[in-house]
Design an enzyme around this catalytic site. Structure first.
Site, PDB file in Angstrom:
ATOM      1  N   LYS A   2       0.877  -1.217  -0.114  1.00 49.61           N
ATOM      2  CA  LYS A   2       0.056  -0.014   0.061  1.00 49.61           C
ATOM      3  C   LYS A   2       0.879   1.400   0.125  1.00 49.61           C
ATOM      4  O   LYS A   2       1.956   1.011   0.530  1.00 49.61           O
ATOM      5  CB  LYS A   2      -1.100  -0.128   1.268  1.00 49.61           C
ATOM      6  CG  LYS A   2      -0.228   0.016   2.493  1.00 49.61           C
ATOM      7  CD  LYS A   2      -0.088   1.558   2.924  1.00 49.61           C
ATOM      8  CE  LYS A   2      -1.107   2.268   2.927  1.00 49.61           C
ATOM      9  NZ  LYS A   2      -0.932   3.921   3.200  1.00 49.61           N
TER      10      LYS A   2
ATOM     11  N   THR B 103       8.193   1.518   1.627  1.00 52.45           N
ATOM     12  CA  THR B 103       7.545   2.530   1.208  1.00 52.45           C
ATOM     13  C   THR B 103       6.135   2.463   1.692  1.00 52.45           C
ATOM     14  O   THR B 103       5.252   1.519   1.279  1.00 52.45           O
ATOM     15  CB  THR B 103       7.635   2.714  -0.371  1.00 52.45           C
ATOM     16  OG1 THR B 103       6.825   3.901  -0.840  1.00 52.45           O
ATOM     17  CG2 THR B 103       6.747   1.514  -1.134  1.00 52.45           C
TER      18      THR B 103
END
Lengths: 386, 386
Positions: free
Chosen positions: A165, A176
């Site tokens: 996500k 990330t």
């Protein structure tokens, strides 16, 4: 793979959609990498402790809608409680659970809702459904990110599956926002750690949406060892490539979903003196707001690309530099005549843009992925909490 | 001050407005600082050579509308020609002239127009008119930037006057696009160099509009020595403060004119371990797109401020941290209850916003100036060359 999942709508997300994900698997070798942001979220601080003690884990719990970051001692205790509740619900030890949160910063978790959600999710385990799992961990994501592939080693099949996500606040270091990869190979932890570092550097740590490093970024790979494939020195590169394939696809999906992005931009720096140099230069281009707005405006403004190269302060000899935008050679030691209109059309008509920069001073290369910067990024981020 | 100026509309700027400025003064002590971008523009490369050889200069020539950057050998020769033409027109030596360009990158200068412009400007010298001079060096500037002040040393008056230009591509190092300060004190070059470094660090090198460092950034201070004021060890701090006053006002004007900016944001970092640490933290906040879009949206989202602090990877103990937005205490070791609506009103109703961050780990401080990031920045930069 023997990976079970449960989800719940706990009411943490304002949208009312799924916001709790519980993943349950046999005690498994794993490797984890976390943000380097010194305002690390409570679950990151908690997980680091677990990782320093545990060789195997058997569950992951994630809530979306609240990052549990900047929340001090109470936040840390809540992260630990999430592990405790998950362990009790699943009938395992607390130390076998890693905890993750994503969402708004600086608000304490509504622990009643979290508890109900984890218990609901844990009591309704089902087969791993990548799309549903990705949905339960999403926040500002415009689409759900998952990918899987198979590999063959000595005629034996293994699988690599991943979910991720993230859309804003995307920048190394680390991963990330959130990404999880599962595989069924048999592998020892040092080898898995080594592959993780290799893969994460070239994927999640080589993408940027807005240069902002999240407080919660986490990447975990879990190897259940259920398949007959055993990873050793002779096949580990092949296995690493499969993991890389999944990680890269997930990483690129995150950039494509960059808040307000209309283009995925691949920046290839060639002929650098060192990998580190190639990476710094690619990153400097990827982070330049001026470059990113030019890409949004379909403007083949190569001056902004070279200015970003120069901003690294690396002593490049620009008389040796060649710069391509797609197939258009824009600069070769000096400004070239090129068809600006056609180059602009290339930018307008493609969702994936390629930039190749040849430095003419070495053999090393690096690839960085970024997106353009448009009105929508401002719109999304100007009104997030209020 | 015996500073003469001439301007011309040479047709380099698409708007057709003034785009050549010639400044003529008696041979004067000066100090100059240039961009550290390794794609330094041709005039910067040329000027660095002049500066390494010359103790005094007597003219400055500036063209706006074309940066003469990324233009290779031909660009360098054109910069030298600009000095030559100016020297011939004014009847001085080529080595007494500094040359500056600002505008679009990567296009060769139209030398016929430049020559005509310099000759026209040089043949119509007039008294220094700060507004007109600032206008002639402006590009995307929404207003012209100039400021002056006087000082008194032992009952003798001295003057400090400055002009600047710049709105986008503003980030250290160096100055910020172009800034020129003139004073009439008597001063030796080592002292002027020392004061320049001190002042530029706290002004032009502590502002950011978009984190992009220009290829042309230049700052020059010229001391004509015409007044009766002689700068020595006992009064140099007082003089430095006057120069700082002018430089800071010019620097703040540039941030206020940040492309699309609606707010000037002053970020004060207190109680840092070192000046360098304070500066790094202030800069990290000033560069965060997420922070800047929140400011645009009048969103008192302190999580993005602390996340930017954490992104420096400096090992801050956040339990000791206090964060103020204006008079609102938002965070004190943990999230605090505060009136979000009132804090948002503060952002909405003020053009100058103040942030104070107390780290609780030392005595040092630094102030950085930035602006918010809105739709207009994207609009201006998405369509600049095409």
């Amino acid at each position: 793979m023997n990976i079970k999942m449960g989800v719940a709508k706990a009411g943490i997300k304002p949208s009312g959609d799924y916001d709790i994900l519980v993943l349950k698997f046999p005690p498994s070798v794993y490797s984890a990498v976390f943000t380097k942001n010194s305002l690390a979220a409570a679950p990151v601080i908690y997980d680091r402790l677990v990782c320093s003690l545990q060789d195997k884990i058997s569950a992951i719990v994630v809530n979306s809608g609240n990052a549990n970051a900047g929340t001090g001692q109470e936040g840390f205790e809540n992260a630990e409680k999430m592990a405790q509740i998950t362990a009790e619900s699943l009938g395992i030890d607390k130390e076998e659970v890693l905890v993750f949160s994503t969402g708004v910063i600086g608000v304490q978790l509504p622990m009643d809702k979290v508890k109900d959600g984890i218990e609901t999710a844990s009591s309704s385990l089902q087969e791993l459904d990548l799309e549903l799992a990705a949905r339960a961990i999403s926040t500002t994501d415009a689409f759900y990110k998952y990918y899987e592939t198979n590999g063959l080693i000595e005629d034996k099949v293994f699988t690599v599956k991943g979910i991720a996500k993230g859309a804003g606040m995307i920048h190394p270091n680390m991963a990330t926002m959130l990404a999880y990869i599962f595989t069924d190979v048999k592998i020892d932890k040092p080898t898995l750690d080594q592959i993780t570092k290799l893969v994460v550097d070239r994927t999640f740590n080589s993408i940027s949406v807005d240069g902002c490093e999240s407080t919660n970024d986490s990447f975990v790979i879990v190897a259940t060892g259920e398949s007959d494939v055993e990873i050793n020195d002779s096949n580990k590169l092949y296995f690493a490539k499969k993991v890389y394939e999944v990680a890269l696809e997930l990483a690129k999906m995150i950039v494509k979903d960059g808040e307000g992005a209309t283009k995925l931009i691949e920046i290839n720096v060639h002929q650098a003196f060192s990998k580190d140099e190639a990476r710094k230069i690619a990153e400097s281009i990827a982070l330049s707001n001026l470059f990113k707005t030019a890409m949004f405006g379909n403007d083949p403004n190569w001056g902004r690309i070279l200015a970003a190269v120069g901003q690294t302060h690396i002593g490049i000899d620009f008389s040796q530099v060649k710069l391509y935008l797609g197939d258009f050679l824009l600069y070769s030691g000096q400004p070239l005549e090129f068809d600006k209109k056609q180059a602009s059309e290339y930018l307008k008509n493609n969702k994936e843009i390629r930039i190749d920069l040849y430095l003419g001073r070495g053999e090393e290369e690096w690839t960085y992925y970024t997106c353009d910067l448009g009105y929508k990024y401002v719109e999304i981020n100007a009104e997030y909490t209020t």
